[in-house]
Design a protein around this motif. Sequence first.
Motif, short mmCIF file in Angstrom:
data_model
loop_
_atom_site.label_atom_id
_atom_site.label_comp_id
_atom_site.label_asym_id
_atom_site.label_seq_id
_atom_site.Cartn_x
_atom_site.Cartn_y
_atom_site.Cartn_z
N ASN A 4 0.86 -1.18 0.00
CA ASN A 4 0.00 0.00 0.00
C ASN A 4 0.90 1.23 0.00
OD1 ASN A 4 -1.71 2.13 0.61
ND2 ASN A 4 -2.92 0.95 2.06
N LEU A 5 0.94 1.95 -1.12
CA LEU A 5 1.85 3.08 -1.24
C LEU A 5 1.47 4.24 -0.34
CD1 LEU A 5 2.58 3.02 -5.08
CD2 LEU A 5 3.88 2.00 -3.21
N ASP A 6 0.22 4.29 0.16
CA ASP A 6 -0.16 5.31 1.13
C ASP A 6 0.67 5.19 2.40
OD1 ASP A 6 -2.12 6.30 -0.56
OD2 ASP A 6 -3.73 5.12 0.36
N VAL A 7 1.11 3.98 2.70
CA VAL A 7 1.89 3.76 3.92
C VAL A 7 3.19 4.56 3.88
CG1 VAL A 7 3.15 2.01 5.26
CG2 VAL A 7 0.88 1.50 4.36
N VAL A 8 3.79 4.71 2.70
CA VAL A 8 5.03 5.47 2.58
C VAL A 8 4.82 6.92 3.02
CG1 VAL A 8 6.81 6.28 0.98
CG2 VAL A 8 5.90 3.97 0.75
N LEU A 9 3.74 7.52 2.58
CA LEU A 9 3.43 8.89 2.98
C LEU A 9 3.14 8.96 4.48
CD1 LEU A 9 2.88 11.86 2.19
CD2 LEU A 9 0.51 11.19 1.78
N LEU A 10 2.35 8.03 4.99
CA LEU A 10 2.04 8.02 6.41
C LEU A 10 3.28 7.77 7.25
CD1 LEU A 10 -1.35 6.08 6.43
CD2 LEU A 10 -0.97 8.55 6.46
#
Length: 120
Positions: A4-10
């Motif tokens: 989940n690439l959102d995890v990188v931002l989070l």
Amino acid sequence: MAKNLDVVLLLDFYGDMLTVKQKDFLGYYYNDDLSLSEIAENEGITRQGVRDSIKRAEAQLFEMEERLGLAKRFEQVRQGLENIESAAEKINQVNLNGAQSREINDSIVKIKSTVSSLME
């Protein structure tokens, strides 16, 4: 396990609130693109242990975002700055094609400079 690439931002926003191991495992998995097996081998634990740690850390990151909303707000501000920059460019084009006002040009330069500094 799908990434989940959102995890990188989070992780950028809330990573310091995780344990060192959780942050390390997420970094290895998302940033260094290591597999669960590779992380397990490097850390001397089971693949399942790595998976569980990553899943718990991801859940914590999403919970923090749900409560604090920093990443969402950051994205809204970034989008707003892009809109401001686009509007300034349209005003600049109208100014160049018509009035050619020095004051308008100076204001556009200030707007673009401000947007640029805020987007860094």
